[in-house]
Design a protein around this motif. Structure first.
Motif, mmCIF file in Angstrom:
data_model
loop_
_atom_site.group_PDB
_atom_site.id
_atom_site.type_symbol
_atom_site.label_atom_id
_atom_site.label_comp_id
_atom_site.label_asym_id
_atom_site.label_seq_id
_atom_site.Cartn_x
_atom_site.Cartn_y
_atom_site.Cartn_z
ATOM 1 N N GLU A 44 -15.090 6.509 -20.148
ATOM 2 C CA GLU A 44 -14.072 6.838 -21.140
ATOM 3 C C GLU A 44 -14.680 7.748 -22.196
ATOM 4 O O GLU A 44 -15.849 7.623 -22.539
ATOM 5 N N TRP A 45 -13.865 8.686 -22.718
ATOM 6 C CA TRP A 45 -14.344 9.679 -23.679
ATOM 7 C C TRP A 45 -15.499 10.478 -23.076
ATOM 8 O O TRP A 45 -16.413 10.896 -23.773
ATOM 9 N N LEU B 160 -12.536 9.852 -17.951
ATOM 10 C CA LEU B 160 -11.253 9.540 -18.571
ATOM 11 C C LEU B 160 -11.145 10.182 -19.952
ATOM 12 O O LEU B 160 -12.044 10.028 -20.786
ATOM 13 N N THR B 161 -10.043 10.881 -20.168
ATOM 14 C CA THR B 161 -9.806 11.527 -21.463
ATOM 15 C C THR B 161 -8.437 11.122 -21.987
ATOM 16 O O THR B 161 -7.456 11.108 -21.235
ATOM 17 N N ARG C 200 -16.373 14.975 -9.287
ATOM 18 C CA ARG C 200 -15.813 13.963 -10.185
ATOM 19 C C ARG C 200 -14.288 14.024 -10.138
ATOM 20 O O ARG C 200 -13.695 15.040 -9.736
ATOM 21 N N LEU C 201 -13.686 12.935 -10.577
ATOM 22 C CA LEU C 201 -12.241 12.887 -10.782
ATOM 23 C C LEU C 201 -11.988 12.893 -12.277
ATOM 24 O O LEU C 201 -12.440 11.996 -12.990
ATOM 25 N N GLU C 202 -11.284 13.908 -12.763
ATOM 26 C CA GLU C 202 -10.929 13.984 -14.176
ATOM 27 C C GLU C 202 -9.526 13.408 -14.368
ATOM 28 O O GLU C 202 -8.574 13.811 -13.693
ATOM 29 N N VAL C 203 -9.413 12.452 -15.278
ATOM 30 C CA VAL C 203 -8.145 11.794 -15.573
ATOM 31 C C VAL C 203 -7.814 12.056 -17.039
ATOM 32 O O VAL C 203 -8.568 11.657 -17.931
ATOM 33 N N VAL C 204 -6.704 12.715 -17.294
ATOM 34 C CA VAL C 204 -6.267 13.011 -18.658
ATOM 35 C C VAL C 204 -4.961 12.259 -18.901
ATOM 36 O O VAL C 204 -3.984 12.436 -18.168
ATOM 37 N N GLY D 282 -4.284 4.407 -23.150
ATOM 38 C CA GLY D 282 -4.175 3.611 -21.931
ATOM 39 C C GLY D 282 -5.350 3.769 -20.991
ATOM 40 O O GLY D 282 -5.249 3.423 -19.810
ATOM 41 N N LYS D 283 -6.481 4.280 -21.497
ATOM 42 C CA LYS D 283 -7.654 4.502 -20.634
ATOM 43 C C LYS D 283 -8.168 3.188 -20.043
ATOM 44 O O LYS D 283 -8.465 3.107 -18.851
#
Length: 296
Positions: free
Chosen positions: A252-253, A176-177, A265-269, A183-184
Motif C-alpha cells: 500500500e502507498w 496499491l494506490t 507488477r500489478l498496479e491497482v489504483v 479501500g486499499k
C-alpha cells in the motif's frame, strides 16, 4: 460429471504433457507441424514455471489444459487442448472461462490458431474472440477485457480483490494506490481470501509489514504499508527480498517506491467517484483500475 478446472504449476507437467500429446496428436497433420507436438517434460515444466496453467479434470482424469503466458499486451493462451474422448462435454468452454478469470486486470486474452482448422477459429470466435491479424498459416485472435471496475461498497471491493487474488502466483507484486479510506486494505482482505491465507488481514501501518501464511499449497501474503517509508532504501531494509519469490507481496502507498522490487507488477489504483461527499468505507463508491506491467 462436472468439469473441474484448477490452477497448476510445474508440478503438474506430466499431466499437462499427456493431455497436450493426446489432444494435438489427434488433430489433422499440418505443415508445418504444431509446435506442441515437440514438447517434452522439461519444456512443459519451463512453460508452466512462468505463470502456470490450467488443468481440466473429468471423472478424475485430466482431459484438458492450457498454459498461461503473460505478455505486455495481454495473457496468451498456449498449448490449449482437450483429449478426443472429452470433447463435446464442455471442457474447452470451462477452460476458456477459467482463463478469462485468471486474466483479471489484463487488457486481453490472446490465442493463435491455424487457418487450416476453421472449426478451431470458429470456436474462439464463438467465445467472443476476434481476429486481430496473423501471418499464414497462423491466425491471431483476442478477447478484450475491462481493466476498470466499479466498487459501490466494501463487499464488492472484497469480491474484486478475491477474484484478483485467485489468479496471483508466487513472486507477484501488487502496488496499491489510493487516498486515505479509499479501500486499499479492504481490497487486500479480498486478495487474502482469494489466495487462501490465514485471515485477519488488517492495515499494517504500525508494523510496516505483516506476513499471512498460506493455509494450503499456495503462496504466503506479505502485506506492506509504505506510507511512513522515506524511499526504496527503507523498503529494502524490510528484507522483503527473502520472500518475494515465494510469496505475493502487496504494498500500500507503494507507487514510486515498490516498482524496483520486481520486474513485473500489478498496479491497482482506487479512486472515489463522488467528489467531495463524506468518506464512508461501506457506502462511498469507488472505481478500481488494474494494470499489469510485464518486464522483459
Amino acid at each position: 460429471m462436472t468439469v473441474v478446472v484448477r490452477r497448476v504449476g510445474p508440478e503438474a507437467a506430466a499431466d499437462v504433457l499427456a493431455v497436450v500429446k493426446e489432444a494435438f496428436g489427434a488433430r489433422p497433420v499440418l505443415d508445418p507441424p504444431a509446435d506442441a507436438l515437440g514438447e517434452d517434460l522439461d519444456s512443459i515444466r519451463r512453460l508452466l514455471a512462468r505463470r502456470g496453467g490450467l488443468l481440466a479434470v473429468l471423472d478424475g482424469r485430466p482431459v484438458g489444459c492450457v498454459v498461461l503466458d503473460p505478455g505486455p499486451d495481454g495473457l496468451v493462451l498456449r498449448r490449449f487442448g482437450v483429449t478426443p474422448a472429452a470433447q463435446g462435454r464442455g471442457v474447452a468452454s470451462a477452460l476458456v472461462d477459467a482463463a478469462v478469470e485468471a486474466a483479471v486486470g489484463r487488457s486481453a486474452v490472446r490465442v493463435v490458431a491455424r487457418e487450416e482448422l476453421p472449426g478451431t477459429v470458429a470456436f474462439w470466435e464463438a467465445h467472443d474472440f476476434v481476429v486481430t491479424g496473423g501471418t499464414s498459416p497462423y491466425v491471431e485472435l483476442a478477447r478484450w477485457l475491462g481493466t476498470s471496475f466499479d466498487a459501490p461498497d466494501a463487499e464488492t471491493m472484497r469480491e474484486l480483490g478475491e477474484r484478483v487474488g485467485s489468479g496471483l502466483v508466487a513472486g507477484d507484486l501488487v502496488v496499491l494506490t489510493g487516498e486515505l479510506g479509499a479501500g486499499k486494505t479492504t481490497f487486500t482482505q479480498g486478495l487474502g481470501e482469494g489466495l487462501g491465507v490465514r485471515g485477519g488481514v488488517t492495515s499494517p501501518t504500525f508494523v510496516i509489514a505483516r506476513v499471512h501464511p498460506a493455509l494450503g499449497d499456495g503462496p504466503d501474503l506479505v502485506h506492506v504499508d509504505a506510507y511512513r517509508l522515506g524511499g526504496l532504501d527503507e523498503l529494502d531494509d524490510l528484507d522483503l527480498d527473502a520472500s518475494l519469490d515465494s510469496a505475493v507481496t502487496v504494498v500500500e502507498w507503494g507507487a514510486g517506491l515498490a516498482e524496483g522490487l520486481a520486474d513485473s507488477r500489478l498496479e491497482v489504483v482506487i479512486e472515489r467517484t463522488v467528489g467531495d461527499a463524506p468518506v464512508d468505507d461501506e457506502l462511498d463508491p469507488r472505481r478500481v483500475s488494474l494494470r499489469w506491467i510485464v518486464g522483459q
